[in-house]
Design a protein around this motif. Sequence first.
Motif, PDB file in Angstrom:
ATOM      1  N   VAL A  81       0.042   5.952   5.501  1.00 58.43           N
ATOM      2  CA  VAL A  81      -0.109   7.188   4.730  1.00 58.43           C
ATOM      3  C   VAL A  81       1.096   7.386   3.812  1.00 58.43           C
ATOM      4  O   VAL A  81       0.953   7.822   2.658  1.00 58.43           O
ATOM      5  CB  VAL A  81      -0.309   8.381   5.687  1.00 58.43           C
ATOM      6  CG1 VAL A  81      -0.198   9.704   4.948  1.00 58.43           C
ATOM      7  CG2 VAL A  81      -1.664   8.273   6.370  1.00 58.43           C
ATOM      8  N   SER A  82       2.283   7.046   4.283  1.00 58.96           N
ATOM      9  CA  SER A  82       3.475   7.177   3.439  1.00 58.96           C
ATOM     10  C   SER A  82       3.396   6.279   2.216  1.00 58.96           C
ATOM     11  O   SER A  82       3.795   6.675   1.116  1.00 58.96           O
ATOM     12  CB  SER A  82       4.733   6.861   4.256  1.00 58.96           C
ATOM     13  OG  SER A  82       4.957   7.846   5.240  1.00 58.96           O
ATOM     14  N   VAL A  83       2.871   5.071   2.396  1.00 59.18           N
ATOM     15  CA  VAL A  83       2.676   4.185   1.238  1.00 59.18           C
ATOM     16  C   VAL A  83       1.714   4.826   0.249  1.00 59.18           C
ATOM     17  O   VAL A  83       1.947   4.822  -0.970  1.00 59.18           O
ATOM     18  CB  VAL A  83       2.165   2.805   1.688  1.00 59.18           C
ATOM     19  CG1 VAL A  83       1.628   1.997   0.499  1.00 59.18           C
ATOM     20  CG2 VAL A  83       3.288   2.013   2.369  1.00 59.18           C
ATOM     21  N   GLY A  84       0.631   5.408   0.762  1.00 56.93           N
ATOM     22  CA  GLY A  84      -0.313   6.068  -0.137  1.00 56.93           C
ATOM     23  C   GLY A  84       0.320   7.191  -0.926  1.00 56.93           C
ATOM     24  O   GLY A  84       0.088   7.332  -2.138  1.00 56.93           O
ATOM     25  N   LEU A  85       1.146   7.997  -0.270  1.00 59.36           N
ATOM     26  CA  LEU A  85       1.800   9.097  -0.975  1.00 59.36           C
ATOM     27  C   LEU A  85       2.821   8.576  -1.978  1.00 59.36           C
ATOM     28  O   LEU A  85       2.947   9.118  -3.086  1.00 59.36           O
ATOM     29  CB  LEU A  85       2.463  10.042   0.025  1.00 59.36           C
ATOM     30  CG  LEU A  85       3.110  11.292  -0.571  1.00 59.36           C
ATOM     31  CD1 LEU A  85       2.104  12.121  -1.357  1.00 59.36           C
ATOM     32  CD2 LEU A  85       3.752  12.133   0.529  1.00 59.36           C
ATOM     33  N   LEU A  86       3.536   7.524  -1.631  1.00 66.89           N
ATOM     34  CA  LEU A  86       4.533   6.972  -2.552  1.00 66.89           C
ATOM     35  C   LEU A  86       3.887   6.370  -3.792  1.00 66.89           C
ATOM     36  O   LEU A  86       4.515   6.300  -4.855  1.00 66.89           O
ATOM     37  CB  LEU A  86       5.396   5.929  -1.830  1.00 66.89           C
ATOM     38  CG  LEU A  86       6.414   6.523  -0.850  1.00 66.89           C
ATOM     39  CD1 LEU A  86       7.041   5.427   0.000  1.00 66.89           C
ATOM     40  CD2 LEU A  86       7.494   7.317  -1.584  1.00 66.89           C
ATOM     41  N   GLN A  87       2.645   5.942  -3.700  1.00 69.29           N
ATOM     42  CA  GLN A  87       1.937   5.506  -4.904  1.00 69.29           C
ATOM     43  C   GLN A  87       1.814   6.660  -5.899  1.00 69.29           C
ATOM     44  O   GLN A  87       1.973   6.476  -7.111  1.00 69.29           O
ATOM     45  CB  GLN A  87       0.545   4.975  -4.532  1.00 69.29           C
ATOM     46  CG  GLN A  87       0.564   3.668  -3.768  1.00 69.29           C
ATOM     47  CD  GLN A  87      -0.809   3.257  -3.277  1.00 69.29           C
ATOM     48  OE1 GLN A  87      -1.662   4.104  -2.981  1.00 69.29           O
ATOM     49  NE2 GLN A  87      -1.043   1.961  -3.199  1.00 69.29           N
ATOM     50  N   ARG A 291      -0.541  -5.580  -6.123  1.00 74.16           N
ATOM     51  CA  ARG A 291       0.649  -4.762  -5.892  1.00 74.16           C
ATOM     52  C   ARG A 291       0.229  -3.343  -5.500  1.00 74.16           C
ATOM     53  O   ARG A 291      -0.568  -2.706  -6.189  1.00 74.16           O
ATOM     54  CB  ARG A 291       1.528  -4.724  -7.140  1.00 74.16           C
ATOM     55  CG  ARG A 291       2.789  -3.869  -6.977  1.00 74.16           C
ATOM     56  CD  ARG A 291       3.811  -4.134  -8.064  1.00 74.16           C
ATOM     57  NE  ARG A 291       4.381  -5.476  -7.946  1.00 74.16           N
ATOM     58  CZ  ARG A 291       5.318  -5.820  -7.071  1.00 74.16           C
ATOM     59  NH1 ARG A 291       5.791  -4.910  -6.206  1.00 74.16           N
ATOM     60  NH2 ARG A 291       5.766  -7.048  -7.035  1.00 74.16           N
ATOM     61  N   VAL A 292       0.791  -2.854  -4.387  1.00 77.52           N
ATOM     62  CA  VAL A 292       0.502  -1.490  -3.953  1.00 77.52           C
ATOM     63  C   VAL A 292       1.688  -0.558  -4.164  1.00 77.52           C
ATOM     64  O   VAL A 292       1.513   0.661  -4.243  1.00 77.52           O
ATOM     65  CB  VAL A 292       0.054  -1.449  -2.474  1.00 77.52           C
ATOM     66  CG1 VAL A 292      -1.295  -2.149  -2.308  1.00 77.52           C
ATOM     67  CG2 VAL A 292       1.092  -2.049  -1.545  1.00 77.52           C
ATOM     68  N   LEU A 293       2.906  -1.109  -4.232  1.00 76.34           N
ATOM     69  CA  LEU A 293       4.095  -0.326  -4.549  1.00 76.34           C
ATOM     70  C   LEU A 293       5.035  -1.169  -5.391  1.00 76.34           C
ATOM     71  O   LEU A 293       5.051  -2.409  -5.280  1.00 76.34           O
ATOM     72  CB  LEU A 293       4.844   0.111  -3.274  1.00 76.34           C
ATOM     73  CG  LEU A 293       4.293   1.262  -2.438  1.00 76.34           C
ATOM     74  CD1 LEU A 293       5.193   1.500  -1.234  1.00 76.34           C
ATOM     75  CD2 LEU A 293       4.113   2.535  -3.243  1.00 76.34           C
ATOM     76  N   ALA A 294       5.835  -0.507  -6.206  1.00 75.19           N
ATOM     77  CA  ALA A 294       6.877  -1.200  -6.952  1.00 75.19           C
ATOM     78  C   ALA A 294       8.021  -1.585  -6.011  1.00 75.19           C
ATOM     79  O   ALA A 294       8.240  -0.944  -4.983  1.00 75.19           O
ATOM     80  CB  ALA A 294       7.410  -0.313  -8.076  1.00 75.19           C
ATOM     81  N   ARG A 295       8.742  -2.620  -6.374  1.00 78.76           N
ATOM     82  CA  ARG A 295       9.835  -3.108  -5.529  1.00 78.76           C
ATOM     83  C   ARG A 295      10.857  -2.010  -5.242  1.00 78.76           C
ATOM     84  O   ARG A 295      11.322  -1.855  -4.108  1.00 78.76           O
ATOM     85  CB  ARG A 295      10.518  -4.302  -6.205  1.00 78.76           C
ATOM     86  CG  ARG A 295      11.727  -4.852  -5.429  1.00 78.76           C
ATOM     87  CD  ARG A 295      12.298  -6.079  -6.115  1.00 78.76           C
ATOM     88  NE  ARG A 295      12.749  -5.783  -7.463  1.00 78.76           N
ATOM     89  CZ  ARG A 295      13.969  -5.301  -7.763  1.00 78.76           C
ATOM     90  NH1 ARG A 295      14.817  -5.020  -6.783  1.00 78.76           N
ATOM     91  NH2 ARG A 295      14.321  -5.079  -9.010  1.00 78.76           N
TER      92      ARG A 295
END
Length: 392
Positions: A81-87, A291-295
Amino acid sequence: METLQTETPQRAGLDEAGLGRVTDFAARAISEERVAGAVIVLMRRGRIGMHAAFGDMSRSGDEPMRHDAIFRQYSMTKPVVSVGLLQLYEEGRFQLTDPLELHLPELAGLRVHAGYDESGAPKYDELQRSPTVLDAMRHTPGFVSGIGPTHVDALYRERGLTLAQSPSLSQAILTLGEMPLLYQPGERWVYGLGHDVQAHLIERLSGRPLDAYLTDRVFRPLGMIDTAYGVPDDQRSRVVDLHGAGAASGIPTYERFADRPFGTIGLWGTTIDFARFGEALRRGGELDGERVLARKTVELMCSNHLPPGIDRLPPGSPAPGAGYGLGVSVTVDPASESNLGSPGTFGWFGAATTRFLVDPREEFVAVFCAQQMPSDGRLLAEFQTVAYGALV
């Protein structure tokens, strides 16, 4: 989706004798009846050096554990969920310093519980500052879980603000806005409902239901083909039985999330799916060209965000001695955790004895999934020890 490459231990950067100790560890845990069975994945430098199933799918021993077994991941839902929000953070939809009430007006007007007066009426302190998105992501906003021993936990239970009772994510956040905080934001680290706040932020900022958003933005791109809120009927035979002292209460609680997704717990998935998730983060947010998040966002996520005065996670937490990032624990110093590891290692745990860890320095991903409830923290610590012992 490409399949992650399976290699010999040597080509994967793992030691055969060390992998033998991992096998012995799993066999011993099963013989001692700590778990009925487990699946382990160890990856190094993007290559799978171990993907092994041990024991059985249930205590009855009627069916051997499957490599593609599906597990209740419980709190390993949180970092997803945190990855989703960080997107959405990458899209400029919010800043970490934003007060939660800016995006969720339901959380305006919060106060801090300050005990009771002589007549038994509750007392409140005004906020010194509003809880922020960052607080929600690092468990410092003042929220609790509803299952703890505090007066505020008891108030949550009285209002049905627990994962076993809340009828929906939106209703949970509405009720949360009517509850007092346990402490002033940023003053303590307490495992609470911050990830449900994150989940509702995803829905509010994206305009989409949480499960649909995560499927399209995280699971599909990363090839996490068996990860979802619920299990299709034709795949139920792959679900591992939940066992242990908490199993009776855990099963009905968990089944309810199939049609009411939450951010704190609720995902089902395979060990290899979470290995793919961990490997994508190890590579800086990308796997198989998706890619799901930037580095730089991954770097931010996996940095220690605990505020001044909170040096490490407290005793009794799933990762005592560790730092905490945006949805994951973070190793600041392996000695402080009294286990093998590297500075910068990150990951998290699940209440039914699941765990993933990612070590960027060693290019290492390790995942352990069983279904013993409550979680056997010692077993997961032992897994970390033997897993690291397999590194060349």
